[in-house]
Design an enzyme around this catalytic site. Structure first.
Site, PDB file in Angstrom:
ATOM      1  N   ASP A   1       0.818  -1.213   0.000  1.00 31.11           N
ATOM      2  CA  ASP A   1       0.000   0.000   0.000  1.00 31.11           C
ATOM      3  C   ASP A   1       0.854   1.266   0.000  1.00 31.11           C
ATOM      4  OD1 ASP A   1      -2.271  -1.663   0.160  1.00 31.11           O
ATOM      5  OD2 ASP A   1      -2.186  -1.661   2.344  1.00 31.11           O
TER       6      ASP A   1
ATOM      7  N   GLU B   1     -11.030   0.919  -5.837  1.00 31.10           N
ATOM      8  CA  GLU B   1     -10.671   1.218  -4.456  1.00 31.10           C
ATOM      9  C   GLU B   1      -9.279   1.822  -4.458  1.00 31.10           C
ATOM     10  OE1 GLU B   1     -10.921  -2.728  -2.633  1.00 31.10           O
ATOM     11  OE2 GLU B   1      -8.740  -2.746  -2.453  1.00 31.10           O
TER      12      GLU B   1
END
Length: 528
Positions: A47, A203
């Site tokens: 991430d 997302e």
């Protein structure tokens, strides 16, 4: 936050031939000739969100329930990275962060968004089951304070516009509706909310601005890819184009600008048992659309390319440790909030002392100390002093995560023995296989070793009484990643000491050493 699983055998096989430039390192992205190779860190730094402040680049990465939380790395060239620090010294807001009520493996703090505005650093993150937090600090090394918003923004994408207005873009892959939250003037609350775009499966939103255009990057879980959308205003209308995917370089990322005005992309790639790694890529522009790669090789992240910025020295996160400092190195993280009364670097200077915590097994044991494994092939060795081991203590070293393979010393009444267990964290709960029930051991000093081969997804443990003659035990075990079970992270190294009884002794760790696995060492294939 996307997830997936695939073998990295092809990646590792193609890159092992380049390893001679850095024999002392497990992995070295900087080739020393003005080029770099991907991934820039052959380890689980998922991430990614990367920003530039002046000449400095900062990289925020997910840590889930590990403590300290939210790793921040620093670089001057996007290739050579050091750990600058962590945002959270301890996790708060849920008693499970203390490994109570089963703990929160796979949850915690993830997919943070890092920005710099008005002389301050800001970081938005949504702990699982809690409202979004907006942390801020004048220095990247903290101290950080936070304001809690009144809603949960999944994978928040923080953005500050030219007029200083703060926004958060958020979307969740099960829907695809992309919502823009407008913050109030002091960034302490959400002033308004509106849907600005819809893209099925979107997302991991991230926002940047360039040349009068707003660019919205989204990960697409069902394709393990990424899209970019652009608009003249944040309200849209947005045009959307596909960018890249795991086959061409990765997913879930965005762009960062260079001091000279150029641009680079960063993206994570799901890479099997090692976890989710970060690639960087040159980016060029065509008709005000970003194109990953180069004009000669567009739409893919290169395996090897010229460094974005030349002249910077080699740097890497630390790994090996002699525990001579009174403070743990930034490469170490606890499996949950530690009990600080049960470990010490000062009770015996030069050693890390782990007091046995009360637990039934490794998965429920507090104060398990972890470090990221590194690929493509690594060897980790610890030197231990067993004088403090007491009856019932189970203290050892191995891997931790989806597969936890631990070689442990077990204290008995006037005796000690070695045991080797492999635990698979399944959806039904941890399932443990005892590979070696008991090997008598009489010495005070013990060396334990873990060999990992992520190209073939296999590992093996061994022990020694003198650090020279080694005995492999328990056979090979698989290395795996599965976001549904385990820790939602790549395989980690783990030092642990627990006792199922009410009290116990302690384990003294003299050193931890990580190096590349010698080329002539072949880790056997793991049994199915």
């Amino acid at each position: 936050m996307l997830c997936g699983e695939k073998s990295i055998g092809a990646i590792a096989a193609g890159l092992l031939a380049l390893a001679g430039a850095a024999d002392a390192q497990v992995w070295r992205a900087d080739q020393g000739d003005g080029t770099y190779r991907n991934p820039v860190l052959f380890a689980d730094y998922p991430d990614p969100d990367i920003i530039r402040v002046g000449q400095d680049f900062y990289f925020a990465s997910t840590t889930f329930a590990n403590v300290p939380g939210i790793t921040i790395l620093h670089s001057r060239d996007l290739v050579n990275w050091r750990i600058s620090g962590h945002v959270l010294p301890r996790l708060d807001g849920d008693r499970r962060f203390d490994l109570r009520d089963g703990g929160v493996y796979r949850q915690g703090f993830f997919a943070a968004s890092l920005r710099h505005h008005g002389g301050r650093f800001f970081l938005a993150v949504t702990p699982v089951g809690m409202n979004t937090r907006l942390y801020s600090a004048t220095s990247i090394n903290g101290p950080w304070t936070f304001t809690e918003l009144d809603l949960q923004a999944f994978d928040p994408g923080l953005f500050f516009d030219d007029d200083g207005t703060g926004y958060i873009a958020t979307s969740i892959g099960s829907d695809g509706t992309i919502t823009l939250l407008t913050l109030n003037k002091d960034y302490s609350a959400v002033a308004s909310s509106r849907v600005i775009h819809f893209h099925k499966g979107a997302e991991g939103s991230k926002l940047i601005k360039r040349a009068g255009w707003y660019y919205l990057f989204n990960a697409i879980p069902n394709r393990l890819g990424m899209t970019v959308s652009r608009a003249r205003t944040l309200r849209g209308p947005w045009e959307t184009r596909p960018q890249i995917d795991d086959k061409s370089g990765g997913h879930q990322g965005a762009l960062v600008d260079l001091p000279d005005g150029g641009w680079y992309g960063f993206v994570m790639v799901d890479a099997g048992a090692i976890g989710r790694m970060t690639n960087i890529s040159p980016v060029f522009w065509k008709d005000d659309w970003p194109i990953w790669g180069t004009p000669d090789a567009p739409n893919r992240v290169p395996d090897r390319a010229p460094k974005p910025i030349s002249g910077q020295p080699f740097a890497e996160p630390p790994s090996s440790d002699d525990f001579a400092s009174a403070k743990l190195g930034p490469q170490w993280q606890w499996n949950h909030n530690p009990d600080d009364t049960r470990w010490s670097l000062t009770q015996r200077p030069g050693f890390l002392r782990l007091h046995a915590t009360r637990a039934a097994d490794l998965w429920s044991a507090r104060n398990t100390l972890t470090q990221k494994t590194q690929g493509p092939r690594g060897r980790a060795t610890v030197k231990l002093d067993l004088a403090g081991i007491r009856p019932g203590d189970v203290c050892g070293f191995g891997t931790f995560g989806k597969i936890s393979a631990q070689l442990s010393i077990v204290g008995g009444n006037g005796s000690r023995s070695l045991t080797m267990k492999v635990t698979d964290s399944t959806e039904a709960g941890p399932k443990t296989e005892t590979r070696v029930p008991a090997i008598p051991f009489t010495g005070r000093q013990l060396w334990l070793r873990v060999d990992t081969d992520f190209g073939r997804s296999t590992g093996q443990v061994a022990y020694s009484s003198d650090g020279a003659r080694w005995a492999a035990v328990g056979g090979a075990f698989p290395l795996r990643f599965d976001w549904r079970t385990g820790t939602f992270q790549g395989q980690q190294f783990a030092l642990s000491c627990y006792n199922p009884g009410a009290s116990g002794g302690h384990l003294d760790i003299d050193s931890f050493t990580l190096s590349a696995l010698p080329a002539d060492v072949i880790v056997p294939d793991a049994k199915p």
